[in-house]
Design a protein around this motif. Structure first.
Motif, PDB file in Angstrom:
ATOM      1  N   LEU A 183       0.556  -1.053   0.238  1.00  0.00           N
ATOM      2  CA  LEU A 183      -0.119   0.109   0.225  1.00  0.00           C
ATOM      3  C   LEU A 183       0.859   1.163   0.541  1.00  0.00           C
ATOM      4  N   THR A 205       0.696   4.032  -3.555  1.00  0.00           N
ATOM      5  CA  THR A 205       0.620   5.350  -2.828  1.00  0.00           C
ATOM      6  C   THR A 205       1.637   6.534  -3.058  1.00  0.00           C
ATOM      7  N   ILE A 245     -12.405   3.518  -5.115  1.00  0.00           N
ATOM      8  CA  ILE A 245     -12.477   3.663  -3.886  1.00  0.00           C
ATOM      9  C   ILE A 245     -13.829   3.028  -3.674  1.00  0.00           C
ATOM     10  N   TYR A 258      -6.585   8.875   1.484  1.00  0.00           N
ATOM     11  CA  TYR A 258      -6.484   7.207   1.112  1.00  0.00           C
ATOM     12  C   TYR A 258      -6.242   5.692   1.757  1.00  0.00           C
ATOM     13  N   THR A 259      -4.810   5.969   1.966  1.00  0.00           N
ATOM     14  CA  THR A 259      -3.961   5.252   3.046  1.00  0.00           C
ATOM     15  C   THR A 259      -4.520   5.291   3.982  1.00  0.00           C
ATOM     16  N   TYR A 273      -6.969   2.514   4.218  1.00  0.00           N
ATOM     17  CA  TYR A 273      -6.607   1.153   3.166  1.00  0.00           C
ATOM     18  C   TYR A 273      -5.981   0.351   5.033  1.00  0.00           C
ATOM     19  N   GLN A 274      -5.556   1.347   5.330  1.00  0.00           N
ATOM     20  CA  GLN A 274      -5.144   1.198   6.645  1.00  0.00           C
ATOM     21  C   GLN A 274      -5.832   0.344   7.490  1.00  0.00           C
ATOM     22  N   LYS A 286      -8.817  -0.619   6.688  1.00  0.00           N
ATOM     23  CA  LYS A 286      -9.712  -1.899   6.874  1.00  0.00           C
ATOM     24  C   LYS A 286      -8.926  -2.763   6.521  1.00  0.00           C
ATOM     25  N   TYR A 323      -8.751  -8.120   4.170  1.00  0.00           N
ATOM     26  CA  TYR A 323      -7.494  -8.295   3.482  1.00  0.00           C
ATOM     27  C   TYR A 323      -7.530 -10.028   3.331  1.00  0.00           C
TER      28      TYR A 323
END
Length: 399
Positions: free
Chosen positions: A125, A129, A213, A386-387, A390-391, A393, A399
Motif C-alpha cells: 500500500l 500510494t 475506492i 486513501y492510505t 485502506y489501513q 480496512k 484482507y
C-alpha cells in the motif's frame, strides 16, 4: 463519507503503455513477492512435521559372532553367535499427542502467515500510494511548467513592446528553472518508485491507475472493533498458539512416563545348541522425569495466554488510532476540496490580469507559488486519506 471521495476519484491522469491497477498489483504482490513466498514455505515445513510426528521408532538390529579359537583355528565346537531385534514401544499415547501438537502447529503457522500478510500489504500500500503520489505530482508539475511557459511568451511580447522592464523579464525567465527543476525531480521520483513497485510485485508495467475506492461503512467505531476481533488473523493465531502450547505441555508430561523396549533374540553355541529368547527393558524414572521441559511448557502456555490478551488490546488500540486518523484526514481533504476551485480561479484571474498588464510580476510569482504549494498539499491530502482508509480496512481484517 462518499462526498469526500469525489476529489480522489476525479483527478485527471494520463496513462502510458501498460497500466497497473491497484487490484492487479495486489494480486501479483501476494502471489509473486519474494518475502511472501519465503514465508509461505513455513506452512509446507509444518506439514512435513506432521509426517515426522506420525512415524514410529525404528527397530534396532544387533548381532554378535565368535568363531575362532586362537589356539586352534580348526576347532569350531565353541563357536557362538547371536541375533537380536529390539523395538521401542511408546507409552502414554505419546505418538497421538505428538501428532496433535504438529497439527496445532500447522494451524498456528498457517494463521500466523495470514497475520503477517497484513504487514506485507501495508508495504505494498505504501509503495503503490507513493508511486501514485509521484504520478499526480509529476502531472501537476508538467501542467505548471506548460502554463508558465505560456506566461513567458506573454512576458516576452510585453518586454519587446516596452511594457515590461528587463529586470522583471529576467526574473520571470530565471524562475522558469524552478519549474523545470520541479518537473524533473518529480520525474526522477516517479521512475525510482516505479522500479521499487515492480520489484515488490514482480510485474512489468508503465503506469499506475488511480485507486478505485469502493463503498464502505467505516463510521461506527464499536462495530469496527467488533469486526476486527472476529476477523483479525493475529488474534486467531494467538489463540491457536495457546492450543499448541497446551498440546506441548501434555506431550512433555507424557514424556515423563518411560517407554518399553521389547527384544527378540536367537543364540547359537557350538554346533549342537540353539536358543530363542525374548525380553524387555524399561527405564526407572527416579531422577529424570522431564521436570525441566514440563516447567518450560507451563511458562510457554502462560506467555501464550498473555500474548492472546495483548493481541486483543493491541487490535482495539490500532483500530481506534486508525479511525481517528481517518477522520482527521477526511476533514483535511474536505477543506482542500472546498478551497481548490477558489485557488484555481485565483490563478486563472491572475494570468488574465498579467496579460492585460493589470498586475506586476511580483504578484504573478506570488500567486503561482501559492497555487503550487496548495496543489502539492492537496495531492498529498488525497493520498493520506486513501492510505488511512485502506489501513483501517486492513486493521479490521478486510484482507
Amino acid at each position: 463519507m462518499k462526498k469526500y471521495l469525489v476529489g480522489v476519484l476525479t483527478v485527471c491522469t494520463v496513462s502510458f503503455g501498460q497500466t497497473l491497477t491497484f487490484e492487479e498489483g495486489l494480486n501479483n504482490f501476494i502471489n509473486k513477492n519474494y518475502d511472501i513466498l519465503i514465508q509461505k514455505n513455513e506452512i509446507e515445513k509444518s506439514k512435513a512435521d506432521i509426517i515426522t510426528a506420525k512415524l514410529r521408532p525404528n527397530p534396532t538390529f544387533s548381532s554378535n559372532f565368535t568363531f575362532y579359537n586362537l589356539q586352534n583355528f580348526q576347532d569350531r565346537s565353541n563357536a557362538q553367535n547371536s541375533f537380536r531385534i529390539d523395538q521401542e514401544i511408546e507409552t502414554a499415547n505419546k505418538r497421538g499427542l505428538r501428532i496433535k501438537l504438529a497439527e496445532k502447529m500447522l494451524e498456528y503457522t498457517h494463521l500466523n502467515f495470514k497475520s503477517s500478510l497484513k504487514d506485507y500489504l501495508n508495504t505494498y500500500l505504501s509503495s503503490y500510494t507513493q508511486l501514485l503520489s509521484d504520478k499526480l505530482q509529476l502531472e501537476n508539475s508538467k501542467s505548471n511548467l506548460q502554463d508558465y511557459q505560456k506566461i513567458l511568451e506573454v512576458a516576452k511580447l510585453q518586454y519587446e513592446k516596452g511594457f515590461l522592464s528587463q529586470l522583471d523579464y529576467e526574473k520571470l525567465k530565471l524562475n522558469l528553472i524552478d519549474y523545470q527543476k520541479d518537473y524533473y525531480s518529480n520525474l526522477e521520483n516517479y521512475e525510482k518508485d516505479k522500479e521499487f513497485l515492480k520489484f515488490l510485485t514482480q510485474t512489468d508495467f508503465d503506469d499506475v491507475a488511480l485507486i478505485e475506492i469502493k463503498d464502505t461503512n467505516l463510521n461506527n467505531l464499536d462495530d469496527l472493533i467488533k469486526t476486527a476481533l472476529e476477523k483479525r488473523y493475529d488474534i486467531k493465531s494467538s489463540k491457536a498458539n495457546i492450543e499448541a502450547s497446551q498440546a506441548q505441555l501434555n506431550l512433555n508430561k507424557a514424556m515423563a512416563i518411560p517407554n518399553i523396549t521389547v527384544g527378540f533374540e536367537i543364540d547359537g553355541y557350538g554346533e549342537k545348541y540353539k536358543f530363542f529368547g525374548v525380553g524387555f527393558s524399561v527405564p526407572i524414572p527416579i531422577f529424570d522425569r522431564n521436570q525441566g521441559e514440563i516447567i518450560k511448557s507451563k511458562i510457554n502456555l502462560m506467555q501464550a495466554e498473555l500474548q492472546y490478551e495483548k493481541s486483543i488490546q493491541q487490535v482495539k488500540t490500532e483500530v481506534r488510532q486508525l479511525y481517528y486518523s481517518l477522520k482527521s484526514k477526511e476533514t483535511i481533504l474536505k477543506e482542500y476540496q472546498e478551497k481548490y476551485e477558489e485557488i484555481k480561479k485565483l490563478k486563472e484571474n491572475t494570468e488574465k490580469a498579467f496579460s492585460l498588464r493589470g498586475i506586476n510580476v511580483l504578484t504573478l510569482l506570488d500567486t503561482y507559488k501559492l497555487y503550487r504549494e496548495f496543489q502539492k498539499n492537496y495531492t498529498q491530502a488525497k493520498i493520506d486519506y486513501y492510505t488511512a482508509l485502506y489501513q483501517l480496512k486492513l486493521a479490521i481484517g478486510d484482507y
